[in-house]
Design an enzyme around this catalytic site. Structure first.
Site, short mmCIF file in Angstrom:
data_model
loop_
_atom_site.label_atom_id
_atom_site.label_comp_id
_atom_site.label_asym_id
_atom_site.label_seq_id
_atom_site.Cartn_x
_atom_site.Cartn_y
_atom_site.Cartn_z
N LEU A 28 -1.17 5.11 2.99
CA LEU A 28 0.26 5.37 3.13
C LEU A 28 1.05 4.23 2.49
CD1 LEU A 28 0.40 6.61 6.84
CD2 LEU A 28 -0.37 7.81 4.77
N ALA A 29 1.84 4.58 1.49
CA ALA A 29 2.56 3.54 0.73
C ALA A 29 3.96 4.01 0.36
CB ALA A 29 1.77 3.19 -0.52
N ARG A 76 12.41 -4.42 5.69
CA ARG A 76 12.32 -5.76 6.29
C ARG A 76 11.92 -6.82 5.26
NH1 ARG A 76 8.61 -3.70 11.23
NH2 ARG A 76 8.23 -2.06 9.68
N GLY A 129 -0.74 0.80 2.93
CA GLY A 129 -0.58 -0.03 1.74
C GLY A 129 -0.14 -1.45 2.04
N TYR A 176 6.42 -23.50 -37.69
CA TYR A 176 7.57 -22.59 -37.67
C TYR A 176 8.61 -23.04 -38.68
CZ TYR A 176 11.30 -19.77 -35.51
OH TYR A 176 12.30 -18.88 -35.26
C1 UD1 Z 1 2.87 1.19 12.14
C2 UD1 Z 1 2.40 1.97 13.39
C3 UD1 Z 1 2.15 0.98 14.51
C4 UD1 Z 1 1.13 -0.05 14.07
C5 UD1 Z 1 1.56 -0.74 12.77
C6 UD1 Z 1 0.42 -1.58 12.24
C7 UD1 Z 1 3.38 4.20 13.38
C8 UD1 Z 1 4.45 5.06 13.91
N1 UD1 Z 1 3.40 2.93 13.77
O1 UD1 Z 1 4.12 0.57 12.44
O2 UD1 Z 1 1.65 1.66 15.67
O3 UD1 Z 1 0.94 -1.02 15.09
O4 UD1 Z 1 1.88 0.25 11.78
O5 UD1 Z 1 0.79 -2.26 11.09
O6 UD1 Z 1 2.56 4.69 12.65
N2 UD1 Z 1 4.93 4.69 5.44
C9 UD1 Z 1 5.00 5.81 4.65
N3 UD1 Z 1 5.97 6.72 4.88
C10 UD1 Z 1 6.89 6.56 5.86
C11 UD1 Z 1 6.81 5.40 6.67
C12 UD1 Z 1 5.81 4.48 6.44
O7 UD1 Z 1 4.17 5.97 3.74
O8 UD1 Z 1 7.76 7.43 6.01
C13 UD1 Z 1 3.88 3.69 5.15
C14 UD1 Z 1 4.48 2.36 4.77
O9 UD1 Z 1 4.64 2.27 3.36
C15 UD1 Z 1 3.43 1.36 5.27
C16 UD1 Z 1 2.80 2.09 6.45
O10 UD1 Z 1 3.13 3.46 6.30
O11 UD1 Z 1 2.43 1.11 4.33
C17 UD1 Z 1 3.30 1.58 7.79
O12 UD1 Z 1 4.70 1.72 7.86
P1 UD1 Z 1 5.59 0.69 8.65
O13 UD1 Z 1 6.99 1.18 8.64
O14 UD1 Z 1 5.34 -0.67 8.20
O15 UD1 Z 1 5.01 0.90 10.14
P2 UD1 Z 1 5.06 -0.14 11.32
O16 UD1 Z 1 6.43 -0.20 11.87
O17 UD1 Z 1 4.47 -1.40 10.89
CA CA Z 2 3.74 -2.29 8.82
#
Ligand code: UD1
Ligand code: CA
Length: 509
Positions: free
Chosen positions: A11-12, A18, A108, A403
């Site tokens: 997932l990226a 932040r 990711g 040069y």
């Molecule tokens: C997420 C988890 C949390 C966990 C943490 C660990 C959920 C709801 N929460 O929170 O339980 O402890 O990771 O690091 O899953 N992403 C997408 N599409 C989106 C949103 C996010 O691809 O719509 C990807 C982001 O690019 C990232 C990853 O998912 O690589 C995690 O997203 P992020 O928003 O960082 O989740 P956390 O708040 O860290």
């Molecule tokens: Ca995260």
């Protein structure tokens, strides 16, 4: 049994707000590699036949980086429904509809995760016939992470997100204690693909962030009678995520420690100060090479055995062969031959190659310069666009004037030729094998084999000039004293060369 998942979905697609950056979070680097490339490398390491990466924010840049890392990756676009659940759903939709077996979901932004951990997760998942196996760890400070909920017998019942746990604490009630749970969700799971396919469409957005949480699939699976287990690991840095730039630096340091340790333990390098030694993920260092404090070994740098590197040396995409010594140097896209010596205080720019036992000494800048075996450029020289033959010697302060204000031109210096100090060789220059250039020459025409090129004016001394034009100065006084001393010495020399006279003096004493 070494388990191979059917697919890995990375997932990226998140916004990464932040990070407070114009650049996608996925494209920030540690150890010379983007966060998403670290994640893709771990996925590739499982040998899964399919690797899908879900993208949305900075879509084209992230997709390009993913494909540059692994051209067979499947790029899955996330639509405008937010959340990790939706991201996993979009990833799954990009995979073959008849896929069976285990799907691993990773992030990711979790760069230290290893392929071995993903394989262990797959193994445990398949050995236990779980619906879902989630990777967890215990953190002293779990703030920001989803917390693992377990029931009285210890089995995993679900995950509550940090923000929702805080809200529950404020509201009181059965989940008020959840913020204090130290077991956290890594966000990395093994799913049986059928369960993922069935349950993702059922996930809602009724939560603090109005997103489709992937974490909700756990409780749904439990509700359907499926078993959910955790694989708890002790090596917590592997599952730490990067959400802001402080965490980027922290994980960068942690990864660096691991890479430096690997150089010592697996490759036999001697690292004097691991804390000030920075190495990128692909760097290799041979056995018994000593890395002194303050070095950065970057990109595709490779170093042979028994070399001396540093202190305070930066090598980027540079090859150093066995037994070479590179001290206080900055080099990029250079090749340093076996037993060659470089530095201190030199700058090797792209296209520099130094032959076996060759020397680039102090305060030398080179660029696109092929310097032969046993050739020496020892002091204070600019050597750009030049080929220098075997055994040639370039005197101190020589400048290759490459040069002309419009184009860069090349110069050849032949084998065993000797360029005197403070010469300038105006390119295109052609200095044959076996020549001499007199010190202080400005060479603008070819020099043939065996010739001496001299271009400076012959020396002329004007007698008595200081006495006439600088009378009364300290210089004049020094000249007069030197002349008097010279006369006295000459007189004494005269006396000493008269044996009878000196013997007489001694006898009289
Ligand atoms: C997420 C988890 C949390 C966990 C943490 C660990 C959920 C709801 N929460 O929170 O339980 O402890 O990771 O690091 O899953 N992403 C997408 N599409 C989106 C949103 C996010 O691809 O719509 C990807 C982001 O690019 C990232 C990853 O998912 O690589 C995690 O997203 P992020 O928003 O960082 O989740 P956390 O708040 O860290
Ligand atoms: Ca995260």
């Amino acid at each position: 049994m070494s388990a191979t998942p059917a697919a890995v979905i990375v997932l990226a697609a998140g916004d990464g707000t932040r990070m407070r950056s114009q650049t996608s979070k996925m494209l920030h680097k540690i150890a010379g590699r983007t966060l998403v490339a670290h994640a893709v490398h771990a996925a590739v390491g499982t040998h899964a036949p399919y690797i899908a990466v879900t993208v949305r924010a900075h879509r084209d840049a992230v997709a390009a980086e993913v494909l540059a890392t692994f051209p067979e990756a499947v790029i899955a676009d996330q639509d405008d429904i937010p959340g990790t659940g939706r991201a996993a759903e979009c990833g799954l939709a990009a995979l073959p509809a008849d896929l069976t077996g285990t799907v691993i979901v990773t992030y990711g932004d979790t760069p230290l995760l290893s392929a071995e951990t993903l394989v262990s997760l797959t193994e445990q998942h398949e050995a236990t016939a779980n619906a879902i196996t989630v990777l967890t760890t215990h953190l002293a400070d779990p703030a920001g992470y989803g917390r693992i909920l377990r029931d009285a017998d210890g089995s995993v019942t679900g995950i509550i997100e940090d923000k929702d746990a805080r809200a529950a604490q404020a509201a009181g009630g059965p989940l008020a204690h959840a913020v204090e749970i130290t077991e956290i969700n890594s966000g990395i799971y093994a799913f049986s693909v059928d369960i993922l396919r069935e349950l993702l469409p059922q996930v809602g957005t009724d939560n603090n962030q109005r997103e489709k949480y992937l974490t909700d699939v756990l409780a749904l699976a439990r509700g359907n009678g499926g078993r959910v287990e955790a694989l708890v690991i002790d090596d917590t840095p592997q599952i730490l995520g990067v959400n802001d730039k402080s965490q980027l630096a922290q994980l960068g340091k942690e990864l660096n420690e691991r890479l430096v340790k690997k150089l010592m333990v697996e490759q036999g390098a001697i690292v004097i100060d691991p804390a000030t030694t920075w190495v990128d993920a692909e760097v290799t260092v041979g056995a018994d090479t000593v890395i002194h404090p303050g070095c950065q070994l970057l990109g595709a740098t490779s170093i042979g055995v028994e070399c001396t590197i540093g202190p305070d040396t930066t090598l980027k995409d540079t090859e150093v062969d066995d037994g070479a010594s590179v001290v206080r140097t900055h080099a990029e896209l250079a090749v340093i031959g076996p037993q060659a010596t470089v530095g201190p205080f030199s700058y090797l720019r792209p296209g520099t190659t130094l032959g076996a036992r060759g020397k680039i000494g102090g305060f030398v800048e080179t660029k696109n310069a092929q310097i032969g075996d046993d050739a020496k450029v020892p002091h204070l020289t600019y050597c750009g666009d030049a080929t220098i033959g075997e055994g040639a010697n370039i005197g101190a302060g020589t400048i290759f004037a490459n040069y002309d204000g419009v184009t860069k031109n090349h110069t050849n210096v032949g084998r065993y030729s000797f360029v005197g100090s403070n010469s300038v060789i105006v390119a295109p220059g052609s200095i044959a094998d076996g020549t001499y250039v007199a010190a202080g020459s400005a060479v603008t025409a070819p020099v043939g084999p065996g010739e001496l090129a001299v271009t400076r004016a012959r020396q002329r001394n004007v007698e008595g000039w200081v006495a006439r034009r600088r009378a009364g100065t300290a210089t004049d006084a020094a000249a007069q004293a030197a002349v008097a001393q010279g006369l006295a010495a000459a007189r004494q020399g005269l006396e000493e060369s008269t044996p009878s006279a000196s013997a007489a003096t001694e006898e009289n004493a």
